[in-house]
Structure formats: C-alpha cells, structure tokens
Design a protein around this motif. Structure first.
Motif, PDB file in Angstrom:
ATOM      1  N   HIS A 173       0.860  -1.188   0.000  1.00 31.78           N
ATOM      2  CA  HIS A 173       0.000   0.000   0.000  1.00 31.78           C
ATOM      3  C   HIS A 173       0.900   1.242   0.000  1.00 31.78           C
ATOM      4  N   LEU A 174       0.874   1.984  -1.102  1.00 31.64           N
ATOM      5  CA  LEU A 174       1.765   3.126  -1.270  1.00 31.64           C
ATOM      6  C   LEU A 174       0.973   4.429  -1.234  1.00 31.64           C
ATOM      7  N   THR A 175       1.585   5.440  -0.645  1.00 35.64           N
ATOM      8  CA  THR A 175       0.966   6.762  -0.522  1.00 35.64           C
ATOM      9  C   THR A 175       1.914   7.827  -1.049  1.00 35.64           C
ATOM     10  N   SER A 176       1.391   8.717  -1.877  1.00 30.68           N
ATOM     11  CA  SER A 176       2.142   9.883  -2.319  1.00 30.68           C
ATOM     12  C   SER A 176       1.669  11.080  -1.502  1.00 30.68           C
ATOM     13  N   MET A 177       2.498  11.517  -0.595  1.00 24.55           N
ATOM     14  CA  MET A 177       2.145  12.702   0.192  1.00 24.55           C
ATOM     15  C   MET A 177       2.309  13.973  -0.634  1.00 24.55           C
ATOM     16  N   THR A 178       3.136  13.908  -1.665  1.00 26.46           N
ATOM     17  CA  THR A 178       3.321  15.058  -2.549  1.00 26.46           C
ATOM     18  C   THR A 178       2.067  15.330  -3.361  1.00 26.46           C
ATOM     19  N   HIS A 179       1.470  14.265  -3.920  1.00 26.13           N
ATOM     20  CA  HIS A 179       0.313  14.416  -4.798  1.00 26.13           C
ATOM     21  C   HIS A 179      -0.996  13.966  -4.144  1.00 26.13           C
ATOM     22  N   ASN A 180      -0.934  13.508  -2.890  1.00 28.47           N
ATOM     23  CA  ASN A 180      -2.140  13.054  -2.171  1.00 28.47           C
ATOM     24  C   ASN A 180      -2.847  11.942  -2.955  1.00 28.47           C
ATOM     25  N   ARG A 181      -2.123  10.857  -3.200  1.00 28.76           N
ATOM     26  CA  ARG A 181      -2.657   9.726  -3.951  1.00 28.76           C
ATOM     27  C   ARG A 181      -2.284   8.416  -3.255  1.00 28.76           C
ATOM     28  N   ARG A 182      -3.106   7.412  -3.492  1.00 29.29           N
ATOM     29  CA  ARG A 182      -2.848   6.085  -2.938  1.00 29.29           C
ATOM     30  C   ARG A 182      -3.007   5.038  -4.040  1.00 29.29           C
ATOM     31  N   ILE A 183      -2.080   4.097  -4.078  1.00 29.41           N
ATOM     32  CA  ILE A 183      -2.164   2.991  -5.020  1.00 29.41           C
ATOM     33  C   ILE A 183      -1.779   1.703  -4.301  1.00 29.41           C
ATOM     34  N   ARG A 184      -2.037   0.588  -5.002  1.00 37.81           N
ATOM     35  CA  ARG A 184      -1.578  -0.709  -4.505  1.00 37.81           C
ATOM     36  C   ARG A 184      -0.657  -1.338  -5.538  1.00 37.81           C
ATOM     37  N   VAL A 185       0.333  -2.070  -5.046  1.00 43.03           N
ATOM     38  CA  VAL A 185       1.201  -2.889  -5.889  1.00 43.03           C
ATOM     39  C   VAL A 185       1.080  -4.318  -5.385  1.00 43.03           C
ATOM     40  N   GLU A 186       0.787  -5.232  -6.309  1.00 43.34           N
ATOM     41  CA  GLU A 186       0.573  -6.622  -5.919  1.00 43.34           C
ATOM     42  C   GLU A 186       1.542  -7.525  -6.680  1.00 43.34           C
ATOM     43  N   VAL A 187       2.117  -8.476  -5.941  1.00 42.55           N
ATOM     44  CA  VAL A 187       3.085  -9.416  -6.492  1.00 42.55           C
ATOM     45  C   VAL A 187       2.663 -10.816  -6.070  1.00 42.55           C
ATOM     46  N   THR A 188       2.941 -11.806  -6.914  1.00 43.60           N
ATOM     47  CA  THR A 188       2.584 -13.179  -6.579  1.00 43.60           C
ATOM     48  C   THR A 188       3.814 -14.072  -6.625  1.00 43.60           C
ATOM     49  N   ALA A 189       3.704 -15.196  -5.924  1.00 41.08           N
ATOM     50  CA  ALA A 189       4.757 -16.210  -5.915  1.00 41.08           C
ATOM     51  C   ALA A 189       4.104 -17.569  -5.758  1.00 41.08           C
ATOM     52  N   PRO A 190       4.659 -18.592  -6.378  1.00 42.40           N
ATOM     53  CA  PRO A 190       4.091 -19.926  -6.205  1.00 42.40           C
ATOM     54  C   PRO A 190       4.400 -20.494  -4.833  1.00 42.40           C
ATOM     55  N   ASP A 191       3.538 -21.370  -4.370  1.00 43.46           N
ATOM     56  CA  ASP A 191       3.741 -22.003  -3.067  1.00 43.46           C
ATOM     57  C   ASP A 191       5.034 -22.800  -3.033  1.00 43.46           C
ATOM     58  N   SER A 192       5.448 -23.323  -4.196  1.00 46.29           N
ATOM     59  CA  SER A 192       6.672 -24.122  -4.266  1.00 46.29           C
ATOM     60  C   SER A 192       7.941 -23.273  -4.237  1.00 46.29           C
ATOM     61  N   ASP A 193       7.821 -21.975  -4.469  1.00 46.45           N
ATOM     62  CA  ASP A 193       8.976 -21.063  -4.475  1.00 46.45           C
ATOM     63  C   ASP A 193       8.544 -19.718  -3.885  1.00 46.45           C
ATOM     64  N   PRO A 194       8.320 -19.661  -2.569  1.00 45.58           N
ATOM     65  CA  PRO A 194       7.712 -18.467  -1.949  1.00 45.58           C
ATOM     66  C   PRO A 194       8.708 -17.350  -1.676  1.00 45.58           C
ATOM     67  N   HIS A 195       9.470 -16.962  -2.689  1.00 39.43           N
ATOM     68  CA  HIS A 195      10.502 -15.944  -2.494  1.00 39.43           C
ATOM     69  C   HIS A 195      10.125 -14.655  -3.208  1.00 39.43           C
ATOM     70  N   LEU A 196      10.335 -13.541  -2.501  1.00 43.54           N
ATOM     71  CA  LEU A 196      10.149 -12.200  -3.060  1.00 43.54           C
ATOM     72  C   LEU A 196      11.335 -11.343  -2.655  1.00 43.54           C
ATOM     73  N   PRO A 197      11.734 -10.383  -3.486  1.00 39.84           N
ATOM     74  CA  PRO A 197      12.802  -9.473  -3.064  1.00 39.84           C
ATOM     75  C   PRO A 197      12.318  -8.516  -1.977  1.00 39.84           C
ATOM     76  N   SER A 198      13.156  -8.285  -0.997  1.00 44.00           N
ATOM     77  CA  SER A 198      12.809  -7.364   0.087  1.00 44.00           C
ATOM     78  C   SER A 198      12.866  -5.922  -0.399  1.00 44.00           C
ATOM     79  N   LEU A 199      11.978  -5.089   0.152  1.00 43.49           N
ATOM     80  CA  LEU A 199      11.960  -3.656  -0.176  1.00 43.49           C
ATOM     81  C   LEU A 199      12.378  -2.797   1.010  1.00 43.49           C
TER      82      LEU A 199
END
Length: 268
Positions: free
Chosen positions: A172-198
């Motif tokens: 859940h991302l918020t732009s305080m500069t422009h007063n906007r909100r968006i979502r970013v969604e990522v998926t991973a398989p159960d057999s390889d549940p790895h995502l890069p850390s942010l």
C-alpha cells in the motif's frame, strides 16, 4: 398579506427541503439537481473491468477443511473471483500515474514489469513481476511525477487454488506530494515463496515483511533479519494460510476442560 404568509411559511420549513426545492427549480426537473458526473468529474468514470476470473470455490464461512464445523455456516458455497485487468482510460489521475510509470519502464526496456492494471471499486492496483519489484518500487518513490514516498505496509494473501500464484503480497503506497494512494501486488508460487525485500527502499517494511513471513511463509530475500515476530521460532507452519489446520490447546475452566476447536463436535 398572502405574500407575507407565504414567505413566513417558507422560512419555517427545514433548510434541506428549501434547498432541494430551489435546486429543482434551477435545474428545471422534479428529480433534483442534474449532475453530469462524467463531464464534470472524469475521475468518477469507472474503467471497464471485463469479466472476473475465478480461482476456486470457498465452502463455509472461514474456508477451513478437515476440522469440526462449529460455526453453523458449513453449507455456504461462494466463488473466489478476481476482477479482470482494466483497459485505458482508467479515469482521473489513474491515467497520470500509469502513464508516468509506463514511460519510465519504456525508457529502461522493462515494459513487461507491469503484468496488468486493475481498477476496482475506485482503487487502482498494479500487478508487478516479482523479479522487477525493487526497480518498480524505486521508480514509484523517486520519479517526480509519481513520488510515492511512503509504504504503509505489506499484506500477505493465500489462494490455494490459484495455481502457480498461490501467495500474494500487497503493498500500500501513498504519495504525500500528490495526495494519492495505489496498490502494488506481487505473486509467488507455493513451491517457491521468495520475493525481493523492499526494506532498503521503504524502511517501514522491516517488521511488516517479518510478520508476512511469519504468518504466510513468504521469504523476503535481502531482508536484514527475517525472523518470526508473533510465533515462536520453532513453530511449524504459517497460521494465516488457508490450508493451515484450525486447532488449539485444551483449556481448563473451573475444573472442566474445553477441547480445542478441531476436537469439538460438528453441527449438521
């Protein structure tokens, strides 16, 4: 005399009723104010979402299986569906954000990083390839036309029947500069549940990624100290997955014993 009485009666009526009558008279209609919302407020135009995508069927109120149903809702059957990708124009500032993001991705030859864009119930979600997540997040934060400086958290979701995409991570991302909100969604398989850390891009995600790992088993590669934060270190499994057994421990109460939920009788 009659005009004075008419004015006095009007003044005694509720303000809302007087305002509504005045609006009707001005608009020349008996149904209230005519608001051509698409013309006056383009952001109110919903993007065409097409057909929904089904990813399985849920039985009962909580979707559990293999345990006694003590809720009384075991007969419920509901489909699990996702809204289909939306088509341009999305409406309002959604197009500005999507356009700025696409322009940056085209400049870096990463147009495939955005798998789809979904506008649903007045909110926009960007579905991103997991290997491109850090690059997209960096652009969302630093680009002057985007400036999503704050990430309020990452949530895990488990869809056991969404084959190859069983685990979802939602940012859940918020732009305080422009007063906007968006979502970013990522998926991973159960057999390889790895995502890069942010965490290096959004430090607020430090403990959020730990909790998502603890509850859903998503492994955030590159996290400075990925450990459990709610369950003991040696706890088996991840409690918020849909296939996690509903269990518990016996509870003693005034000499009596209450069995855990998975050992109680079921109701037909």
């Amino acid at each position: 005399m009659s005009d004075d009485k008419t004015d006095e009666n009007k003044a005694a009526r509720p303000a809302e009723e007087r305002n509504l009558e005045a609006a009707k008279a001005e608009a020349g209609t008996g149904s209230g104010v005519e608001q051509p919302a698409p013309e006056q407020s383009p952001e109110n135009v919903p993007a065409p979402t097409g057909e929904v995508r089904s990813v399985g069927v849920r039985h009962g109120m909580f979707g559990t299986s293999g345990t006694g149903d003590t809720s009384g809702y075991g007969g419920l059957v509901s489909a699990t569906v996702f809204p289909a990708p939306s088509q341009k124009p999305y409406g309002g500032w959604f197009d500005e954000v999507a356009g700025a993001l696409e322009a940056r991705l085209e400049a870096t030859e990463l147009t495939a990083a955005i798998e789809s864009v979904v506008v649903h119930r007045g909110e926009i979600t960007f579905h991103v390839r997991r290997e491109d997540l850090p690059f997209v997040a960096q652009m969302l934060r630093d680009d002057e036309a985007l400036r999503f400086e704050f990430c309020s958290g990452v949530s895990g979701v488990h869809y056991p029947e969404d084959t190859g995409r069983e685990l979802h991570a939602v940012y859940h991302l918020t732009s305080m500069t422009h007063n906007r909100r968006i979502r970013v969604e990522v998926t991973a398989p159960d057999s390889d549940p790895h995502l890069p850390s942010l965490v290096s891009i959004y430090p607020t995600l430090d403990w959020h990624e730990r909790e998502t790992y603890d509850m859903f088993g998503l492994v955030f590669d590159g996290h400075p100290a990925l450990t459990r934060v709610l369950m003991p270190d040696d706890w088996p499994g991840h409690p918020q997955r849909k296939d996690y057994p509903l269990g518990g421990i016996p509870v003693e109460y005034k000499g009596g014993s209450i069995p855990p939920p998975d050992q109680r009788r079921s109701y037909n």
